[in-house]
Design an enzyme around this catalytic site. Structure first.
Site, PDB file in Angstrom:
ATOM      1  N   GLN A  93     -46.540  11.960  15.332  1.00 35.64           N
ATOM      2  CA  GLN A  93     -46.676  11.519  16.735  1.00 35.64           C
ATOM      3  C   GLN A  93     -47.508  12.561  17.466  1.00 35.64           C
ATOM      4  O   GLN A  93     -47.008  13.339  18.259  1.00 35.64           O
ATOM      5  CB  GLN A  93     -45.303  11.399  17.380  1.00 35.64           C
ATOM      6  CG  GLN A  93     -44.433  10.336  16.768  1.00 35.64           C
ATOM      7  CD  GLN A  93     -43.103  10.212  17.507  1.00 35.64           C
ATOM      8  OE1 GLN A  93     -42.993  10.505  18.683  1.00 35.64           O
ATOM      9  NE2 GLN A  93     -42.084   9.771  16.800  1.00 35.64           N
ATOM     10  N   LYS A 188     -57.655   2.864   5.936  1.00 32.93           N
ATOM     11  CA  LYS A 188     -56.347   2.254   6.229  1.00 32.93           C
ATOM     12  C   LYS A 188     -56.318   1.892   7.706  1.00 32.93           C
ATOM     13  O   LYS A 188     -56.787   2.655   8.547  1.00 32.93           O
ATOM     14  CB  LYS A 188     -55.238   3.269   5.923  1.00 32.93           C
ATOM     15  CG  LYS A 188     -53.837   2.794   6.259  1.00 32.93           C
ATOM     16  CD  LYS A 188     -52.774   3.776   5.771  1.00 32.93           C
ATOM     17  CE  LYS A 188     -52.474   4.861   6.765  1.00 32.93           C
ATOM     18  NZ  LYS A 188     -51.381   5.763   6.337  1.00 32.93           N
ATOM     19  N   SER A 219     -43.256   8.039   3.115  1.00 38.30           N
ATOM     20  CA  SER A 219     -42.055   7.691   3.882  1.00 38.30           C
ATOM     21  C   SER A 219     -41.514   6.349   3.367  1.00 38.30           C
ATOM     22  O   SER A 219     -40.682   6.318   2.463  1.00 38.30           O
ATOM     23  CB  SER A 219     -42.402   7.640   5.374  1.00 38.30           C
ATOM     24  OG  SER A 219     -41.276   7.290   6.111  1.00 38.30           O
TER      25      SER A 219
END
Ligand code: R5P
Length: 291
Positions: A93, A188, A219
């Site tokens: 983030q 991506k 993840s």
């Protein structure tokens, strides 16, 4: 001296014994309402202390522990605090992708500094420029040489290293250099609302070759599973998924396996059965220059 909680015992033990410094195991317990209790059982007054802590799930819990340990060490008179956080949560983030979003890493960086850290050390932070948010001496180490050496020893068939997105390109290059082989990358895209990822189409030179897909974090496994399916369709033989921080949440292992991944290789920044490579030596090397 090195301070650590027992859940990081492997890495903390290895680092403190290589450095030949005392390891103080912090006392901890969880109260019935899930709050954490922590205690530093020895005097650290006027000592230079190295706090070793990682943020693998539950990240929020790990971070509260970290802030409490740092603040306590500062209040109890530590002369200097070096925070070694091999896996730093919230580092993805790092931008306001949509108006009004919080920048998680900015808040975490502030708190790590305000709680008393003088020097911050991490491994393969998601975005290197995030170090500027700490406003203290901050060091990002890379585990890619270690991962590359380990993978080189597996004697793969004419291997090629693949970055699943441009962000992983530098890491893939490092691994390929150690393995003395070539590399390529995919594009991506991520849906900013749902988080769903899509791999761009590309013809990669993977036919009859073993493929090593390299990323900083695994993840959900979605990013690497997408690429594994593509390279399998294009004729890849064995597919390995290698990363520094193998969070491997929920059904990620099945997802990777079903996409054709034969093996997952991670480091001990997140301790698990796929921690094949240790980051202890690279951390010890930098600590030797600081303590
Ligand atoms: C994001 O860009 C990171 O570098 C990783 O590619 C991402 O965190 C992997 O997440 P997942 O395994 O959930 O796709």
């Amino acid at each position: 001296m090195v301070l650590s909680l027992d859940r990081f015992a492997n890495l903390a033990n290895s680092i403190s014994s290589k450095l030949k410094v005392d390891l103080i195991q912090l006392e901890s317990k969880i109260f019935p309402d899930e709050e954490s209790y922590l205690r530093i059982p020895e005097s650290i007054k006027d000592e230079k202390v190295v706090v070793i802590h990682s943020c693998f799930p539950q990240q929020d819990k790990r971070l509260i522990e970290l802030f409490m340990i740092l603040d306590n060490a500062r209040v109890l008179g530590a002369k200097e605090i070096i925070s070694v956080i091999p896996y730093l949560a919230y580092a993805r983030q790092d931008k306001r992708f949509r108006d009004g979003e919080t920048i998680g890493i900015s808040t975490i960086a502030k708190l790590i500094r305000l709680c008393g850290t003088n020097t911050f050390i991490t491994v393969n932070i998601h975005e290197k420029s995030s170090l500027d948010l700490f406003n203290i001496r901050s060091i990002n180490l890379s585990a890619m040489l270690e991962l590359g050496s380990y993978i080189k020893g597996l004697n793969l068939k004419n291997p090629i290293v693949v970055a699943p997105d441009r962000g992983a390109l530098e890491d893939a290059k490092e691994v390929a250099k150690v393995m003395k082989t070539d590399y390529t990358f995919f594009d991506k895209t991520r849906d900013l609302k749902t988080g769903e990822v899509r791999a761009g189409s590309k013809e990669a030179d993977v036919g009859d070759r073993d493929v090593v897909i390299v990323d900083d974090i695994i993840s959900t496994g979605g990013t690497i599973a997408n690429i594994a399916k593509i390279v399998k369709k294009q004729g890849a033989e064995k597919v390995l998924a290698a990363c520094t921080h193998a969070l491997l949440i929920k059904d990620s292992r099945d997802k990777l396996h079903n996409a054709g991944v034969n093996e997952i290789i991670g480091t001990d920044t997140v301790d698990s059965d796929v921690s094949r490579v240790s980051v202890a030596n690279i951390i010890v090397d930098i600590l030797r220059t600081l303590i």
